[in-house]
Design an enzyme around this catalytic site. Structure first.
Site, short mmCIF file in Angstrom:
data_model
loop_
_atom_site.label_atom_id
_atom_site.label_comp_id
_atom_site.label_asym_id
_atom_site.label_seq_id
_atom_site.Cartn_x
_atom_site.Cartn_y
_atom_site.Cartn_z
N GLY A 45 1.07 0.24 0.38
CA GLY A 45 2.50 0.73 0.65
C GLY A 45 2.69 2.26 -0.26
N GLN A 50 6.42 8.14 -6.80
CA GLN A 50 5.18 7.71 -6.99
C GLN A 50 4.53 9.36 -6.38
OE1 GLN A 50 3.58 3.70 -4.54
NE2 GLN A 50 2.01 4.18 -6.41
N CYS A 93 -2.30 -0.46 -7.42
CA CYS A 93 -1.44 0.55 -7.64
C CYS A 93 -2.38 1.93 -7.22
CB CYS A 93 -0.55 0.67 -8.43
SG CYS A 93 0.53 2.01 -8.01
N LEU A 94 -1.41 2.64 -6.42
CA LEU A 94 -2.38 4.23 -6.02
C LEU A 94 -1.99 4.65 -7.43
CD1 LEU A 94 -0.98 5.03 -2.42
CD2 LEU A 94 -3.77 4.59 -3.85
N HIS A 135 6.67 -4.93 -5.35
CA HIS A 135 6.35 -3.95 -5.82
C HIS A 135 6.29 -2.63 -5.74
CE1 HIS A 135 1.99 -2.46 -7.32
NE2 HIS A 135 2.69 -1.07 -6.80
N GLU A 136 6.53 -1.65 -4.76
CA GLU A 136 7.46 -0.65 -4.35
C GLU A 136 8.50 -0.30 -4.72
OE1 GLU A 136 5.65 1.20 -3.58
OE2 GLU A 136 3.89 -0.16 -3.04
N HIS A 139 8.89 0.13 -8.43
CA HIS A 139 8.32 2.31 -8.74
C HIS A 139 9.77 2.74 -9.26
CE1 HIS A 139 4.06 1.82 -8.68
NE2 HIS A 139 4.08 2.14 -7.62
CO CO Z 1 2.08 0.91 -6.99
#
Ligand code: CO
Length: 167
Positions: A45, A50, A93-94, A135-136, A139
């Site tokens: 995701g 991000q 998470c990236l 989660h997304e 963000h």
């Molecule tokens: Co993330």
């Protein structure tokens, strides 16, 4: 095009994203680039925030995770209309590389969203998809999964992360 992913402790990750109002070619290109970026880093995701674009858009593809059917979800202006139960997944998470922790989320969610053309949809999700959606969407509100940990775990996580990036 692979985009640069912002990483903790970059303060821009705390910025709140604004709703998408223009469903044009620029949005389409951004979604394409976000998907390419997510796949290139084996993420499941990625939110626009991000990659430094503070609009309410995110992509999800559970394909790289185990036992999941590959499908690219493009979710614009998500709104949770119903949530149910509780579930715990080990999340990463990236934007928080090298760190995973168990996070408690809603087990089942109903999300209203728009696609890249502005068309309205409703999605009912559970399991990993429900977790990824939460989660997304976090963000888009400037919230990282480490912000959802218990105060003690959060202190430990931040210490560990700050140490890791300042070494
Ligand atoms: Co993330």
């Amino acid at each position: 095009m692979i985009l640069t992913v912002l990483e903790f402790p970059d303060e821009r990750l705390q910025q709140k994203s604004v709703p998408v109002t223009k469903f044009d070619a620029t949005l389409g290109k951004l979604l394409d680039d976000m998907a390419e970026t997510m796949y290139s880093k084996n993420g499941i995701g990625l939110a626009a925030a991000q990659v430094g674009k503070f609009i309410r858009a995110l992509v999800i593809d559970l394909g790289p995770a185990e036992n999941q059917e590959a499908k690219l979800w493009e979710i614009i202006n998500p709104k949770f209309t119903k949530t149910e139960g509780k579930t715990v997944f080990e999340e990463g998470c990236l934007s928080v590389p090298g760190y995973t922790e168990e996070v408690s989320r809603k087990a089942k969610v109903t999300v209203e969203y728009q696609d890249r053309h502005g068309k309205q949809h409703t999605l009912e999700a559970d399991g990993l998809l429900a977790v990824a959606l939460q989660h997304e969407t976090d963000h888009l509100d400037g919230v990282l999964f480490i912000d959802r940990l218990s105060p003690l775990k959060r202190r430990m996580a931040r210490k560990k992360l700050i140490k890791a990036v300042t070494l």
